[in-house]
Design a protein around this motif. Structure first.
Motif, PDB file in Angstrom:
ATOM      1  N   CYS B  45      20.839 -48.397  -8.326  1.00 35.14           N
ATOM      2  CA  CYS B  45      20.945 -47.331  -7.315  1.00 35.14           C
ATOM      3  C   CYS B  45      21.336 -47.930  -5.973  1.00 35.14           C
ATOM      4  N   ALA B  46      20.701 -49.075  -5.632  1.00 35.78           N
ATOM      5  CA  ALA B  46      20.997 -49.703  -4.343  1.00 35.78           C
ATOM      6  C   ALA B  46      22.468 -50.093  -4.271  1.00 35.78           C
ATOM      7  N   LEU B  47      22.990 -50.624  -5.382  1.00 36.77           N
ATOM      8  CA  LEU B  47      24.376 -51.080  -5.406  1.00 36.77           C
ATOM      9  C   LEU B  47      25.362 -49.917  -5.377  1.00 36.77           C
ATOM     10  N   LEU B  48      24.952 -48.810  -6.019  1.00 37.50           N
ATOM     11  CA  LEU B  48      25.911 -47.711  -6.178  1.00 37.50           C
ATOM     12  C   LEU B  48      25.840 -46.676  -5.058  1.00 37.50           C
ATOM     13  N   ILE B  49      24.773 -46.726  -4.222  1.00 33.20           N
ATOM     14  CA  ILE B  49      24.673 -45.760  -3.109  1.00 33.20           C
ATOM     15  C   ILE B  49      25.920 -45.792  -2.217  1.00 33.20           C
ATOM     16  N   PRO B  50      26.409 -47.009  -1.867  1.00 28.17           N
ATOM     17  CA  PRO B  50      27.592 -47.028  -0.993  1.00 28.17           C
ATOM     18  C   PRO B  50      28.780 -46.241  -1.559  1.00 28.17           C
ATOM     19  N   PHE B  51      28.851 -46.110  -2.886  1.00 30.00           N
ATOM     20  CA  PHE B  51      29.956 -45.361  -3.485  1.00 30.00           C
ATOM     21  C   PHE B  51      29.850 -43.865  -3.178  1.00 30.00           C
ATOM     22  N   THR B  52      28.659 -43.412  -2.754  1.00 26.29           N
ATOM     23  CA  THR B  52      28.491 -41.978  -2.489  1.00 26.29           C
ATOM     24  C   THR B  52      28.673 -41.636  -1.011  1.00 26.29           C
ATOM     25  N   PHE B  53      28.835 -42.672  -0.160  1.00 29.82           N
ATOM     26  CA  PHE B  53      28.925 -42.408   1.282  1.00 29.82           C
ATOM     27  C   PHE B  53      30.039 -41.437   1.642  1.00 29.82           C
ATOM     28  N   GLY B  54      31.193 -41.654   1.010  1.00 29.18           N
ATOM     29  CA  GLY B  54      32.346 -40.853   1.397  1.00 29.18           C
ATOM     30  C   GLY B  54      32.375 -39.474   0.751  1.00 29.18           C
ATOM     31  N   LEU B  55      31.394 -39.162  -0.088  1.00 26.95           N
ATOM     32  CA  LEU B  55      31.435 -37.891  -0.824  1.00 26.95           C
ATOM     33  C   LEU B  55      30.720 -36.781  -0.056  1.00 26.95           C
ATOM     34  N   PRO B  56      31.064 -35.500  -0.344  1.00 28.64           N
ATOM     35  CA  PRO B  56      30.277 -34.404   0.238  1.00 28.64           C
ATOM     36  C   PRO B  56      28.824 -34.515  -0.257  1.00 28.64           C
ATOM     37  N   PRO B  57      27.826 -34.027   0.541  1.00 27.44           N
ATOM     38  CA  PRO B  57      26.422 -34.264   0.191  1.00 27.44           C
ATOM     39  C   PRO B  57      26.045 -33.904  -1.251  1.00 27.44           C
ATOM     40  N   ILE B  58      26.423 -32.701  -1.704  1.00 30.07           N
ATOM     41  CA  ILE B  58      25.978 -32.290  -3.045  1.00 30.07           C
ATOM     42  C   ILE B  58      26.555 -33.213  -4.114  1.00 30.07           C
ATOM     43  N   GLN B  59      27.848 -33.487  -4.007  1.00 32.85           N
ATOM     44  CA  GLN B  59      28.474 -34.374  -5.002  1.00 32.85           C
ATOM     45  C   GLN B  59      27.834 -35.758  -4.965  1.00 32.85           C
ATOM     46  N   GLY B  60      27.597 -36.257  -3.754  1.00 32.61           N
ATOM     47  CA  GLY B  60      26.975 -37.578  -3.601  1.00 32.61           C
ATOM     48  C   GLY B  60      25.598 -37.601  -4.237  1.00 32.61           C
ATOM     49  N   LEU B  61      24.813 -36.540  -3.991  1.00 31.88           N
ATOM     50  CA  LEU B  61      23.457 -36.498  -4.550  1.00 31.88           C
ATOM     51  C   LEU B  61      23.478 -36.346  -6.069  1.00 31.88           C
ATOM     52  N   LEU B  62      24.427 -35.544  -6.568  1.00 34.37           N
ATOM     53  CA  LEU B  62      24.531 -35.382  -8.026  1.00 34.37           C
ATOM     54  C   LEU B  62      24.844 -36.721  -8.686  1.00 34.37           C
ATOM     55  N   MET B  63      25.715 -37.482  -8.027  1.00 32.11           N
ATOM     56  CA  MET B  63      26.072 -38.782  -8.593  1.00 32.11           C
ATOM     57  C   MET B  63      24.838 -39.698  -8.590  1.00 32.11           C
ATOM     58  N   LEU B  64      24.058 -39.617  -7.511  1.00 29.51           N
ATOM     59  CA  LEU B  64      22.843 -40.437  -7.441  1.00 29.51           C
ATOM     60  C   LEU B  64      21.833 -40.068  -8.526  1.00 29.51           C
ATOM     61  N   MET B  65      21.688 -38.747  -8.759  1.00 32.00           N
ATOM     62  CA  MET B  65      20.778 -38.296  -9.828  1.00 32.00           C
ATOM     63  C   MET B  65      21.241 -38.888 -11.164  1.00 32.00           C
ATOM     64  N   GLY B  66      22.554 -38.853 -11.361  1.00 36.80           N
ATOM     65  CA  GLY B  66      23.138 -39.393 -12.594  1.00 36.80           C
ATOM     66  C   GLY B  66      22.843 -40.879 -12.730  1.00 36.80           C
TER      67      GLY B  66
END
Lengths: 154, 505
Positions: B45-66
């Motif tokens: 999760c720590a490594l992949l969080i930066p990949f969600t920075f550029g995404l809209p909040p919902i998409q970023g959070l969905l990816m994190l849940m995944g």
């Protein structure tokens, strides 16, 4: 590894650290704030840390710290040191040469340091991994990557 | 009411194919990171969080849940195949998973684990979706004293399960709390411990600290161990178990999923404890307890259903009260904050447009997990065979980029490297790192609410015990410390007796 010696050393180090923190935190004062100002929480923690480190030393001296500590593997530790040094150099190189060139060099050197000796293979891996990572970060995620001396001036 | 919101959230996600794509990406990336030994779900999760920075909040959070769901599940693949759990949560799975692999049924073991993860995870997600709003409602009654007491309770829970030494856990937590005092004091604006460095005025940034503790430290550990521990290779057979084999396991999966969700919802217990509790319970109630440890199907189904059920459970205190259930949810909490949302009871009131998609997303993640898990197991298991001397440098590079991309700052990378070196030595000296991470989350909550309470009460300390909810949390914290100290002493005594007996014999 002798856990008693380590715990005593760490405990004493933390006791000194907590005293320094307590002293510095005492200087943080603010006007118009009640008794419990910006100094209170760090000083409270420093006292707790001092007590805990005292207990750690006490336990170690009484022979109560019996946890099996993981020993260091000398060859491994040297490799950790070498890779860390490469990483620090990489940070400077990235500012000078930009992400792409420095990352290829970084990956190549680390793989070489870890014992991969097939030069062509590791060169190919370094180039392809850098390309994929650059594509994801710079192109897809639009994160501005360091360009160093190759930076475009507008 | 919440059912309507939930259905709306499903509609929002399902009507936008890109949301499903991000769930798929998150789950796949989570499984990959989870199944690689030496990479924990927390690190993933720590490594992949930066990949969600550029995404809209919902998409970023969905990816994190995944990533979270996939990471916890992925750990079982390497546990079954090479007896090395990819994540601590999978440690119970290998007890029966590896014996099955030795019998040549590794594929079937992964298949059962995948179905169990789906069943348990769905139950956990449903429990979260229906319980969390009620707890958040209750949380609305909390004021500063209650939040302070809750933070103290959360910290004691974490210290008490933080490994072999309570004292070392406590020291780690205090060090973490001290790290949170670096930077501007939020109440008075006075800069503290900044060493006149402008980069520290905003405090220790969460992502670099996280990547340092769980990324760099692990990379250094892997590099050191590479010298001594040879890489194990694996093979997989048939993946899909027959319906006849799965049907009798369904009650165990359902029960373990529920148990996992409840265990996971207690701050500090997390997915690994949930898996062992469910494993013990399944063995106790099984018709064939003698098969446990020798490749029992139930022995895989129970911990896998429980650890994925616990993912939903652990989200409950994190979302509703802002107290993370374990290290991974602490990472998710940090990620939510980065995306601009402060978890806590007000999140439900102010941002239902975020909360309900999280619930719906968590349920959808389980469906995606089932599909990706069953169809991709063979590919994922091949990843375990990637040369570690190639993989480690790539992870090293990702750690550096991850800590850079938060603020595009080389200072952050240096900070993460420094924290990484400290965490590496802490690991060697048996100081647990997780309490530091949780203290980074709970520290500001504890300090700000303590001082706000004391402002309210005009420096009267009895405010913390005169309010019932706050008093209950503080009493629970004290009880927790006493019981875990007793348990620790008891275990020490058993250990000493065993050693003495061994010497005598």
């Amino acid at each position: 590894m002798d856990s008693r010696r380590i715990d005593t050393g760490v405990g004493l180090g933390l006791a000194v650290l907590s005293s320094v923190i307590y002293f510095f935190a005492g200087q943080y004062t603010a006007f118009g704030v009640n008794t419990y100002g910006p100094n209170f929480f760090p000083q409270l923690l420093a006292v707790l840390l001092f007590i805990c480190s005292g207990c750690l030393v006490f336990n170690a001296l009484r022979g109560n710290s019996k946890a099996e500590l993981e020993g260091f593997h000398k060859g491994g530790l040297i490799k950790v040191g070498v890779t860390l040094a490469i990483a620090v150099l990489y940070l400077f190189a990235m500012q000078l040469l930009g992400f792409v060139i420095s990352s290829m060099m970084f990956l190549y050197l680390i793989m070489f340091a870890l014992g991969k000796k097939q030069h062509w293979r590791i060169a190919l891996i370094s180039i392809s991994v850098t390309a994929v990572v650059w594509f994801i970060f710079a192109y897809l995620l639009m994160i501005p990557m360091p360009e160093g001396i190759f930076s475009r001036s507008y | 009411m919440s059912v309507v919101y939930l259905l709306e959230a499903f509609q929002t996600i399902l009507s936008d194919p890109s949301s499903l794509l991000f769930i798929l990406t998150g789950v796949t990336a989570g499984i990959i990171v989870g199944c690689l030994p030496g990479l924990t779900a927390t690190m993933g999760c720590a490594l992949l969080i930066p990949f969600t920075f550029g995404l809209p909040p919902i998409q970023g959070l969905l990816m994190l849940m995944g990533i979270f769901t996939g990471g916890i599940y992925g750990g079982s693949i390497s546990g079954i195949l090479i007896r090395t759990p990819g994540t601590p949560a999978a440690a119970a799975t290998l007890l029966d998973g590896y014996p099955m692999a030795q019998k040549g049924e590794a594929g079937k073991a992964i298949g059962i684990g995948t179905i169990a993860s789906f069943v348990g995870g769905t139950i956990g997600a449903l429990i979260m979706a229906f319980l969390a709003p009620q707890i958040a409602d209750f949380g609305l009654r909390f004021g500063p004293p209650e939040f302070f007491a809750l933070a103290v309770f959360g910290l004691t829970m974490i210290i008490s399960i933080s490994g072999e030494s309570l004292l070392k856990g406590a020291i780690a937590a205090i060090l973490g709390l001290l790290l949170t005092t670096i930077g501007y004091d939020p109440l008075s604006g006075v800069p503290r411990f900044t060493l006149e460095n402008d980069n520290l005025l905003g405090g220790i940034t969460f992502i670099p600290a996280l990547i340092g503790m769980f990324g760099f430290a692990q990379v250094f550990r892997n590099i050191e161990k590479m010298e001594v521990v040879p890489q194990v290779k694996s093979k997989v057979g048939k993946i899909l178990p027959s319906f006849k084999e799965v049907k009798p396991l369904l009650p165990t999966m359902t029960k373990s999923g529920g148990m996992g969700a409840i265990t996971g919802s207690v701050p500090g217990l997390g997915c690994d404890v949930a898996a062992f509790v469910a494993y013990g319970e399944a063995k106790r109630t099984s018709k064939k307890p003698e098969e446990f440890g020798k490749g029992s199907h139930e022995g895989i189904a129970a911990p896998e259903a429980a650890n994925n059920g616990a993912t939903g459970g652990a989200m409950i205190p994190m979302l509703t009260l802002g107290v993370p259930g374990d290290a991974v949810t602490a990472v998710l909490l940090g990620a939510l904050t980065i995306h601009g949302f402060q978890p806590g009871p007000l999140l439900f009131q102010d941002h239902p447009e975020i909360v309900y998609p999280i619930f719906a997303g968590m349920i959808l993640c389980q469906v995606v997990l089932l599909i990706v898990g069953l169809f991709g197991a063979r590919t994922f298991s091949r990843l375990i065979n990637i040369d570690i001397k190639v993989l480690t440098p790539v992870i090293f590079l990702l750690c550096i980029l991850g800590s850079y991309s938060m603020r595009f700052s080389f200072f952050d990378v240096g900070l993460a490297l420094t924290i990484g070196v400290f965490a590496y030595f802490m690991g060697h000296f048996k100081f647990p790192v997780s309490p530091i991470l949780l203290a980074l989350i709970l520290g500001p909550m504890a300090e700000q609410n303590m001082r706000r309470s004391l402002m309210l009460s005009q420096d009267d300390l009895t405010i913390f015990i005169s309010r019932p909810i706050s008093a209950v949390f503080l009493i629970l914290a004290v009880v927790m410390v006493i019981t875990s100290y007793r348990k620790y002493k008891k275990l020490q005594k058993i250990d000493n007796d065993a050693k003495q007996n061994a010497q005598k014999s």
